[in-house]
Design a protein around this motif. Structure first.
Motif, mmCIF file in Angstrom:
data_model
loop_
_atom_site.group_PDB
_atom_site.id
_atom_site.type_symbol
_atom_site.label_atom_id
_atom_site.label_comp_id
_atom_site.label_asym_id
_atom_site.label_seq_id
_atom_site.Cartn_x
_atom_site.Cartn_y
_atom_site.Cartn_z
ATOM 1 N N VAL A 322 -3.557 -39.549 -4.705
ATOM 2 C CA VAL A 322 -2.446 -39.233 -5.604
ATOM 3 C C VAL A 322 -1.530 -38.176 -4.989
ATOM 4 O O VAL A 322 -0.300 -38.300 -5.019
ATOM 5 C CB VAL A 322 -2.989 -38.752 -6.971
ATOM 6 N N ASN A 323 -2.122 -37.143 -4.401
ATOM 7 C CA ASN A 323 -1.311 -36.095 -3.784
ATOM 8 C C ASN A 323 -0.441 -36.654 -2.661
ATOM 9 O O ASN A 323 0.753 -36.356 -2.569
ATOM 10 C CB ASN A 323 -2.218 -34.995 -3.236
ATOM 11 N N ASP A 324 -1.020 -37.469 -1.784
ATOM 12 C CA ASP A 324 -0.264 -37.977 -0.636
ATOM 13 C C ASP A 324 0.870 -38.898 -1.073
ATOM 14 O O ASP A 324 1.924 -38.941 -0.431
ATOM 15 C CB ASP A 324 -1.198 -38.705 0.326
ATOM 16 N N TYR A 325 0.694 -39.645 -2.135
ATOM 17 C CA TYR A 325 1.766 -40.519 -2.613
ATOM 18 C C TYR A 325 3.018 -39.701 -2.934
ATOM 19 O O TYR A 325 4.117 -40.019 -2.469
ATOM 20 C CB TYR A 325 1.305 -41.294 -3.848
ATOM 21 N N TYR A 326 2.849 -38.639 -3.727
ATOM 22 C CA TYR A 326 4.013 -37.835 -4.101
ATOM 23 C C TYR A 326 4.510 -36.992 -2.926
ATOM 24 O O TYR A 326 5.711 -36.718 -2.809
ATOM 25 C CB TYR A 326 3.682 -36.952 -5.305
ATOM 26 N N ALA A 327 3.596 -36.589 -2.019
ATOM 27 C CA ALA A 327 4.017 -35.845 -0.832
ATOM 28 C C ALA A 327 4.851 -36.723 0.090
ATOM 29 O O ALA A 327 5.799 -36.253 0.734
ATOM 30 C CB ALA A 327 2.788 -35.312 -0.089
ATOM 31 N N LEU A 328 4.532 -38.007 0.171
ATOM 32 C CA LEU A 328 5.328 -38.941 0.961
ATOM 33 C C LEU A 328 6.744 -39.077 0.402
ATOM 34 O O LEU A 328 7.728 -39.075 1.135
ATOM 35 C CB LEU A 328 4.645 -40.311 0.983
ATOM 36 N N ILE A 329 6.848 -39.169 -0.919
ATOM 37 C CA ILE A 329 8.161 -39.305 -1.560
ATOM 38 C C ILE A 329 8.978 -38.026 -1.406
ATOM 39 O O ILE A 329 10.187 -38.058 -1.153
ATOM 40 C CB ILE A 329 7.986 -39.679 -3.044
ATOM 41 N N ASN A 330 8.331 -36.864 -1.512
ATOM 42 C CA ASN A 330 9.037 -35.580 -1.423
ATOM 43 C C ASN A 330 9.324 -35.160 0.012
ATOM 44 O O ASN A 330 10.046 -34.187 0.243
ATOM 45 C CB ASN A 330 8.207 -34.476 -2.096
ATOM 46 N N GLY A 331 8.747 -35.857 0.994
ATOM 47 C CA GLY A 331 8.972 -35.506 2.378
ATOM 48 C C GLY A 331 8.166 -34.328 2.862
ATOM 49 O O GLY A 331 8.485 -33.737 3.898
ATOM 50 N N THR A 332 7.090 -33.967 2.141
ATOM 51 C CA THR A 332 6.253 -32.840 2.562
ATOM 52 C C THR A 332 5.057 -33.281 3.390
ATOM 53 O O THR A 332 4.345 -32.445 3.932
ATOM 54 C CB THR A 332 5.757 -32.048 1.341
ATOM 55 N N LEU A 333 4.842 -34.598 3.507
ATOM 56 C CA LEU A 333 3.758 -35.106 4.340
ATOM 57 C C LEU A 333 4.312 -35.678 5.649
ATOM 58 O O LEU A 333 3.799 -35.398 6.732
ATOM 59 C CB LEU A 333 2.966 -36.188 3.597
ATOM 60 N N SER A 335 8.212 -36.441 7.635
ATOM 61 C CA SER A 335 9.625 -36.068 7.608
ATOM 62 C C SER A 335 10.480 -37.173 6.988
ATOM 63 O O SER A 335 10.253 -38.369 7.201
ATOM 64 C CB SER A 335 10.121 -35.798 9.024
ATOM 65 N N GLY A 336 11.473 -36.746 6.250
ATOM 66 C CA GLY A 336 12.451 -37.663 5.694
ATOM 67 C C GLY A 336 12.129 -38.175 4.315
ATOM 68 O O GLY A 336 13.015 -38.494 3.536
ATOM 69 N N GLY A 337 10.879 -38.269 4.002
ATOM 70 C CA GLY A 337 10.496 -38.778 2.698
ATOM 71 C C GLY A 337 10.540 -40.295 2.638
ATOM 72 O O GLY A 337 11.290 -40.953 3.361
ATOM 73 N N PHE A 338 9.684 -40.870 1.791
ATOM 74 C CA PHE A 338 9.582 -42.318 1.635
ATOM 75 C C PHE A 338 10.135 -42.732 0.284
ATOM 76 O O PHE A 338 10.164 -41.949 -0.673
ATOM 77 C CB PHE A 338 8.124 -42.762 1.718
ATOM 78 N N SER A 339 10.568 -43.985 0.193
ATOM 79 C CA SER A 339 10.834 -44.574 -1.116
ATOM 80 C C SER A 339 9.495 -44.834 -1.794
ATOM 81 O O SER A 339 8.437 -44.814 -1.156
ATOM 82 C CB SER A 339 11.599 -45.885 -0.952
ATOM 83 N N ALA A 340 9.548 -45.089 -3.111
ATOM 84 C CA ALA A 340 8.302 -45.348 -3.845
ATOM 85 C C ALA A 340 7.575 -46.566 -3.280
ATOM 86 O O ALA A 340 6.345 -46.560 -3.122
ATOM 87 C CB ALA A 340 8.599 -45.544 -5.327
#
Length: 436
Positions: A322-333, A335-340
């Motif tokens: 769960v944490n990595d999903y939102y970190a991917l969207i926010n760009g904290t995991l 760079s750049g961030g992912f779409s949902a």
């Protein structure tokens, strides 16, 4: 005065008071085999002197004694030593005086003379068991107070760390304390407050701790976990990044893949630091263990301990997804961030690598439910001037810098509306508030 002490462990100290030596001797012979420490006194005055020098758990006093009778003696004991259990020996003809002793001396029980030895022993055991229960009750009350003090100490320490970061926190502390009191000192809401402070330190523009908590709670429900386990995982999700609070901005505001080797080595310590911060707080021990391991990979390639598969606590495996999903969207995991949709693809691709495949499937099911719900829901937003008593927040009230002022579900009152208005003026911000 005579004293019989068993050289081995003594369970309780009993004071026998009677002006007849043969009765005192009989009581001593009766009680000594049971391991009691027996103190003897020939009258009320002598008994009071003994009480000044010894801790006494229970008193057996005769009613008819010269100078100070048993009722008068036990009344005095009740005033000065209320925790001491009191038993009165009395004859049938002294029943009126016995009633007076019960009322004034608050005695546990009276026993008629001559007594049955088995009945007397049983009465003593029952009285001392009651005393033990009262002592255990007091111990639990003291333990609760200690835990509350530890929680307050944690609050003060965390406040001291984040206060150096911004003057804005000083202006919001009264708001947080007011919210804490209004929510009836809710432990879970205190965790939410701490989570907001941690996210402010992380530089987040939008709080997502509650979104993460929703995800882990959904999976916990699907797995039919116990209430205690659900609470531990939920609290871990709220405080998962607390170990980053001491790192410089240059480390915590960049995705891990962008850090140099030295910085990456240091930032990987944040889960161990987070565990260390929370371990002294007994109710958060299980959450601390979950935080330590939520960066482990399912194939053993994570940190800090290189655990794999079922070696990783279940709560940590849930939080990782769960944490990595939102970190991917926010760009904290990354760079750049992912779409949902791209974030979902990342989770699927990393089944059995980073993540427990069963947990991924459950979380994707949760995301499907959320999307479906979002299509049916329409947010209603108002400005502070439109607030009225009884309105309920649909989303967290969050400042531009990411400080959570009030949690969703909070019901507004006149005093809180005034506080929000004053804070809005102090911060120079315009709050747009989502309500149900």
């Amino acid at each position: 005065m005579e004293n019989d002490s068993d050289k081995e462990e003594v369970k309780y100290t009993i004071l026998c008071v009677d002006d007849e030596k043969n009765i005192l001797s009989s009581l001593r012979r009766l009680l000594r085999p049971d391991g009691y420490n027996v103190l003897l006194a020939g009258g009320g005055a002598e008994g009071l002197e003994i009480l000044k020098e010894h801790h006494v758990d229970l008193i057996i006093s005769d009613m008819r004694m010269p100078e100070m009778n048993g009722a008068e003696f036990l009344e005095q004991v009740y005033k000065e030593y209320p925790d001491t259990m009191r038993i009165l020996l009395t004859g049938y003809s002294e029943i009126s005086s016995t009633v007076d002793a019960i009322n004034k001396g608050n005695i546990y029980k009276y026993i008629s003379k001559p007594w049955e030895e088995s009945d007397l022993k049983l009465t003593l055991r029952n009285a001392l068991e009651q005393k033990s229960l009262e002592k255990e009750r007091d111990r639990l009350i003291e333990l609760t107070k200690k835990q509350n003090d530890e929680l307050k100490e944690f609050n003060n320490n965390l406040e001291g760390l984040v206060k150096q970061r911004t003057d804005e926190l000083e202006q919001t502390m009264d708001m947080l304390e007011t919210a804490f009191a209004t929510l009836n000192d809710s432990y879970s809401n205190t965790i939410k407050v701490f989570s907001g402070l941690v996210e402010m330190r992380d530089g987040a523009l939008k709080s997502n701790s509650l979104e993460v908590a929703d995800g882990v709670n959904y999976i916990s429900d699907k797995l039919n976990l116990s209430d205690d386990d659900k609470k531990s995982i939920s609290h871990a999700s709220m405080l998962r990044d607390i170990g980053k609070i001491s790192f410089p901005d240059s480390m915590i505001k960049r995705p891990m893949e962008d850090l140099d080797a030295i910085s990456l080595s240091e930032i990987k310590k944040f889960t161990v630091i987070g565990e260390g911060i929370l371990m002294p707080i007994e109710p958060l021990n299980d959450s601390a263990k979950i935080i330590r391991s939520f960066k482990e990979w399912f194939n053993g390639g994570g940190f800090p301990d290189g655990l794999k598969e079922d070696e990783i606590p279940l709560g940590s495996r849930i939080l990782a997804v769960v944490n990595d999903y939102y970190a991917l969207i926010n760009g904290t995991l990354i760079s750049g961030g992912f779409s949902a949709s791209k974030a979902r693809e990342f989770l699927i691709k990393n089944k059995n690598i980073r993540y427990d495949p069963k947990v991924v499937d459950m979380f994707l099911e949760f995301l499907g439910d959320v999307v479906e719900d979002d299509k049916r829901s329409v947010d209603k937003t108002v400005v502070t001037q439109q607030l009225s008593r009884g309105m309920k927040l649909k989303k967290d009230l969050v400042t531009k810098s990411g400080v959570v002022l009030l949690s969703r579900g909070y019901v507004l009152g006149e005093h809180m509306i005034k506080q929000i208005t004053n804070l809005e003026k102090s911060l120079g911000e315009k709050f747009v508030i989502s309500i149900e």
